[in-house]
Motif scaffolding. Sequence first.
Motif, PDB file in Angstrom:
ATOM      1  N   TRP A 173      -9.611   2.455 -29.394  1.00  0.00           N
ATOM      2  CA  TRP A 173      -9.234   2.162 -28.007  1.00  0.00           C
ATOM      3  C   TRP A 173     -10.000   0.955 -27.475  1.00  0.00           C
ATOM      4  N   ARG A 174     -11.293   0.941 -27.728  1.00  0.00           N
ATOM      5  CA  ARG A 174     -12.121  -0.148 -27.204  1.00  0.00           C
ATOM      6  C   ARG A 174     -11.757  -1.479 -27.862  1.00  0.00           C
ATOM      7  N   GLU A 175     -11.496  -1.439 -29.147  1.00  0.00           N
ATOM      8  CA  GLU A 175     -11.046  -2.650 -29.837  1.00  0.00           C
ATOM      9  C   GLU A 175      -9.704  -3.121 -29.267  1.00  0.00           C
ATOM     10  N   ASP A 176      -8.804  -2.168 -29.031  1.00  0.00           N
ATOM     11  CA  ASP A 176      -7.489  -2.523 -28.506  1.00  0.00           C
ATOM     12  C   ASP A 176      -7.581  -3.207 -27.145  1.00  0.00           C
ATOM     13  N   VAL A 177      -8.391  -2.672 -26.272  1.00  0.00           N
ATOM     14  CA  VAL A 177      -8.509  -3.256 -24.936  1.00  0.00           C
ATOM     15  C   VAL A 177      -9.050  -4.680 -25.015  1.00  0.00           C
ATOM     16  N   GLU A 178      -9.992  -4.911 -25.883  1.00  0.00           N
ATOM     17  CA  GLU A 178     -10.521  -6.267 -26.040  1.00  0.00           C
ATOM     18  C   GLU A 178      -9.455  -7.211 -26.584  1.00  0.00           C
ATOM     19  N   LEU A 179      -8.673  -6.745 -27.547  1.00  0.00           N
ATOM     20  CA  LEU A 179      -7.608  -7.586 -28.088  1.00  0.00           C
ATOM     21  C   LEU A 179      -6.499  -7.822 -27.066  1.00  0.00           C
ATOM     22  N   MET A 180      -6.213  -6.819 -26.235  1.00  0.00           N
ATOM     23  CA  MET A 180      -5.250  -7.019 -25.162  1.00  0.00           C
ATOM     24  C   MET A 180      -5.680  -8.154 -24.240  1.00  0.00           C
ATOM     25  N   ARG A 181      -6.980  -8.195 -23.928  1.00  0.00           N
ATOM     26  CA  ARG A 181      -7.492  -9.276 -23.076  1.00  0.00           C
ATOM     27  C   ARG A 181      -7.326 -10.622 -23.769  1.00  0.00           C
ATOM     28  N   GLN A 182      -7.571 -10.669 -25.065  1.00  0.00           N
ATOM     29  CA  GLN A 182      -7.393 -11.925 -25.800  1.00  0.00           C
ATOM     30  C   GLN A 182      -5.940 -12.387 -25.778  1.00  0.00           C
ATOM     31  N   ALA A 183      -5.008 -11.446 -25.845  1.00  0.00           N
ATOM     32  CA  ALA A 183      -3.585 -11.783 -25.867  1.00  0.00           C
ATOM     33  C   ALA A 183      -3.024 -12.106 -24.488  1.00  0.00           C
ATOM     34  N   GLY A 184      -3.776 -11.763 -23.439  1.00  0.00           N
ATOM     35  CA  GLY A 184      -3.275 -11.984 -22.092  1.00  0.00           C
ATOM     36  C   GLY A 184      -2.455 -10.843 -21.547  1.00  0.00           C
ATOM     37  N   VAL A 185      -2.524  -9.675 -22.194  1.00  0.00           N
ATOM     38  CA  VAL A 185      -1.784  -8.504 -21.717  1.00  0.00           C
ATOM     39  C   VAL A 185      -2.359  -8.056 -20.379  1.00  0.00           C
ATOM     40  N   ASP A 186      -1.467  -7.836 -19.391  1.00  0.00           N
ATOM     41  CA  ASP A 186      -1.945  -7.434 -18.065  1.00  0.00           C
ATOM     42  C   ASP A 186      -1.231  -6.209 -17.504  1.00  0.00           C
ATOM     43  N   LEU A 187      -0.340  -5.600 -18.273  1.00  0.00           N
ATOM     44  CA  LEU A 187       0.354  -4.389 -17.834  1.00  0.00           C
ATOM     45  C   LEU A 187       0.571  -3.495 -19.051  1.00  0.00           C
ATOM     46  N   VAL A 188       0.032  -2.286 -19.007  1.00  0.00           N
ATOM     47  CA  VAL A 188       0.113  -1.392 -20.157  1.00  0.00           C
ATOM     48  C   VAL A 188       0.694  -0.046 -19.739  1.00  0.00           C
ATOM     49  N   SER A 191       8.115   8.575 -37.112  1.00  0.00           N
ATOM     50  CA  SER A 191       9.431   7.974 -37.341  1.00  0.00           C
ATOM     51  C   SER A 191       9.465   6.477 -37.082  1.00  0.00           C
ATOM     52  N   GLU A 192       8.543   5.972 -36.256  1.00  0.00           N
ATOM     53  CA  GLU A 192       8.598   4.556 -35.893  1.00  0.00           C
ATOM     54  C   GLU A 192       7.470   3.743 -36.535  1.00  0.00           C
ATOM     55  N   LYS A 193       6.956   4.208 -37.657  1.00  0.00           N
ATOM     56  CA  LYS A 193       5.837   3.509 -38.285  1.00  0.00           C
ATOM     57  C   LYS A 193       6.229   2.133 -38.807  1.00  0.00           C
ATOM     58  N   PHE A 194       7.530   1.913 -39.067  1.00  0.00           N
ATOM     59  CA  PHE A 194       7.955   0.598 -39.537  1.00  0.00           C
ATOM     60  C   PHE A 194       8.630  -0.217 -38.435  1.00  0.00           C
ATOM     61  N   HIS A 195       8.450   0.217 -37.186  1.00  0.00           N
ATOM     62  CA  HIS A 195       8.889  -0.575 -36.040  1.00  0.00           C
ATOM     63  C   HIS A 195       7.812  -1.619 -35.759  1.00  0.00           C
ATOM     64  N   SER A 196       8.226  -2.850 -35.503  1.00  0.00           N
ATOM     65  CA  SER A 196       7.252  -3.922 -35.254  1.00  0.00           C
ATOM     66  C   SER A 196       6.453  -3.649 -33.991  1.00  0.00           C
ATOM     67  N   ALA A 197       5.336  -4.333 -33.861  1.00  0.00           N
ATOM     68  CA  ALA A 197       4.446  -4.161 -32.716  1.00  0.00           C
ATOM     69  C   ALA A 197       3.751  -5.481 -32.425  1.00  0.00           C
ATOM     70  N   MET A 198       3.058  -5.533 -31.280  1.00  0.00           N
ATOM     71  CA  MET A 198       2.305  -6.736 -30.941  1.00  0.00           C
ATOM     72  C   MET A 198       1.139  -6.931 -31.914  1.00  0.00           C
ATOM     73  N   PHE A 248       6.556  -4.938 -24.561  1.00  0.00           N
ATOM     74  CA  PHE A 248       6.998  -4.617 -25.907  1.00  0.00           C
ATOM     75  C   PHE A 248       6.655  -3.179 -26.279  1.00  0.00           C
ATOM     76  N   PHE A 249       7.522  -2.592 -27.110  1.00  0.00           N
ATOM     77  CA  PHE A 249       7.160  -1.397 -27.848  1.00  0.00           C
ATOM     78  C   PHE A 249       6.782  -1.880 -29.250  1.00  0.00           C
ATOM     79  N   GLN A 250       5.616  -1.628 -29.624  1.00  0.00           N
ATOM     80  CA  GLN A 250       4.505  -1.109 -28.868  1.00  0.00           C
ATOM     81  C   GLN A 250       3.307  -2.005 -29.108  1.00  0.00           C
ATOM     82  N   TRP A 251       2.113  -1.622 -28.603  1.00  0.00           N
ATOM     83  CA  TRP A 251       0.940  -2.461 -28.781  1.00  0.00           C
ATOM     84  C   TRP A 251       0.503  -2.491 -30.244  1.00  0.00           C
ATOM     85  N   ARG A 252       0.174  -1.361 -30.789  1.00  0.00           N
ATOM     86  CA  ARG A 252      -0.345  -1.288 -32.167  1.00  0.00           C
ATOM     87  C   ARG A 252       0.645  -0.517 -33.019  1.00  0.00           C
ATOM     88  N   ALA A 253       1.036  -1.073 -34.154  1.00  0.00           N
ATOM     89  CA  ALA A 253       2.007  -0.416 -35.027  1.00  0.00           C
ATOM     90  C   ALA A 253       1.475   0.918 -35.526  1.00  0.00           C
TER      91      ALA A 253
END
Length: 672
Positions: free
Chosen positions: A32-47, A361-368, A351-356
């Motif tokens: 979770w903590r890694e994800d939030v930091e990467l979201m900031r790097q990507a410019g994500v502002d709505l989750v 069932s959706e493990k092969f759906h693309s993600a950010m 996007f669906f979803q942040w982390r693949a």
Amino acid sequence: MNATTGGETPFVHAGIAFGCDYNPEQWSPEVWREDVELMRQAGVDLVAVNIFGWSQLQRGPGEFDFADLDTVIELLHGAGIRINLGTGTASAPPWLSHAHPEILPVVADGTTRYPGGRQAWCPSSPVFREHALALVDAVAERYGSHPAIALWHVSNELGCHNALCYDEASAAAFRSWLQRRYITIDALNAAWGTSFWSQRYGDWAEILPPLLTLSSRNPMQTIDFHRFSSDELLDYYRGEVTAIRRHSSVPVTTNFMVTAHIRNLDYWSWAPEMDVIANDHYLDHRLGEPVTELSFAADLTRGLSGGAPWLLMESATSAVNWQPYNIAKEPGEFTRNSLSHVARGADGICFFQWRASVQGSEKFHSAMLPHAGTDSAVWREVVELGSILNRLGEVAGSRVVADVALVFSWESWWAFDGESRPSQGVDYLQQVHASYGALRDLGLTVDIVAPGASLEGYRLVVVPALYMVSDAQATVVNEHIAQGGHALVTFFSGIADEDDRVRLGGYPGAFRDALGVRVEEFVPLPPEVRVTLDSGESARLWGERLSTTTASVVSRFSEGALAGIPAFTRNEHGAGVAWYLATVLEADALRELFGRVASEAGVVPFSDAAGHDVEVVRRVAEGRSYAFVINHSHSAIEVQVSGRELITGADAVGSVTVPAGAVRVVRQESAS
């Protein structure tokens, strides 16, 4: 303020939102903590969080545990990321369906569908509603005043799998809905035409949902069941909103599915209930023109929003997992797709979803953040898109301008594609997409409008295959023509009223006088048959035994049983002009036909460069406009437009060059 009132839509924040669905329950707290930091790097502002959180929040009746969700919300809030908070009700937890199997949905053959997937619940189930609304109340009470909550997300893709349920709870609710609609059983019998096949009802208790039969079913029974089912899920949505409103004043919405393969909800009736219009859209490679369908879906979503900005709640960075062939996007394609939505009115891209996912069932759906991690082309393009959307922040709040309206109806879709129709070779959405595609290829921007909506200000109105239309809705089109407007109506329009009752006296019924034609009989053509028109075009799938009353003939069938019969006509009606197309043309011929009609109506493209592979769409705000140039081709193009180009920051003097597969957005200081 409702999205369709014509005022400004309440939105999550200033600028263009950049966001995602996040499912932290699939990962450990360290991630979770890694994800939030990467979201900031990507410019994500709505989750969006807690979309499928029910079984995490509630392990049994009354046993709520918010500890993990508390942690995730505080992590996002601490990073300055705003939250689109799900109510968590999309899929019932196993303990609920185990204790109450009566909540499970029943399909048209009368068999039950079981847990193990998602949406394994009946919209009419009082037991499901009781438990779901208790969860919503608990979530809203806990987080209703939290400063990070920018938007409430009711359930998820309501009706994607369970819109039509045929169990006894649904049957009882259907009967109650029918009683409210028709008041008397005699009125229902008249509306349903039950004198046919000895179907006359003597008591409400005799009525069932349209379960599968040995023959074709009563068409009006199935249409009314669609209407009921859409209303029933909307009533469920209202129930969640009521629970939220006890604790929060933050805007509420749910994610629509304006797309080619979902048709069970009439979103025209849903739209006024939304604080923000939000849509999920994925490229559908089962279609011949998936990018054209993307543009159509975006324009239709804007129509649902009354022209106001809207939110793309879900999309894909690359491949999905649920099509027969899940095509990965080319480099630059998902940026191009995303900015196509922005061009057509979206003020947020998620996007669906942040982390693949690694399981499910959706493990092969693309993600950010793909399985390959940050050392990947998808991740680098995600970061670049975030930067681009930040540069386009000033576009937020502006509106798309269009001179053309296309009338679209979910009810007509249900009726047109019924079991007993003149030809299985044509379907409603196919014809709508064909008309829309011709307009798009001409470089014309289109507003999608509901039957009966105001047509004021449109130079051209297109009415494709509007089989079911009320007298009042048809009058809006007919009066628009009489008062000086131009309209193009295609075959199988105006045939039946809102009770699926065929209008007598000759087709196309409700539009017959305005079009100046009379059709005695439909003449469907087998798929392999092509017939030529005297103008040289090749026609297929459909013909009609048509004669003119006041219309002039533009082209005729030149061979076969229809030789000499009009195929395309023009009629001066009042101060306006009405055109009628009585067959299916190939794409090139249809585009030429639409070009002639648009030209006479005074509709011109914003740019000569626009075409099948190049979209040029304009958004306008007070004192400025923004020209979006989207290049789907494999070659660079030059477009005549001057101003400040926002993606590169360069000035466009006289023209702007758009590289292959790229997008440019030019700000002009004065809107025309």
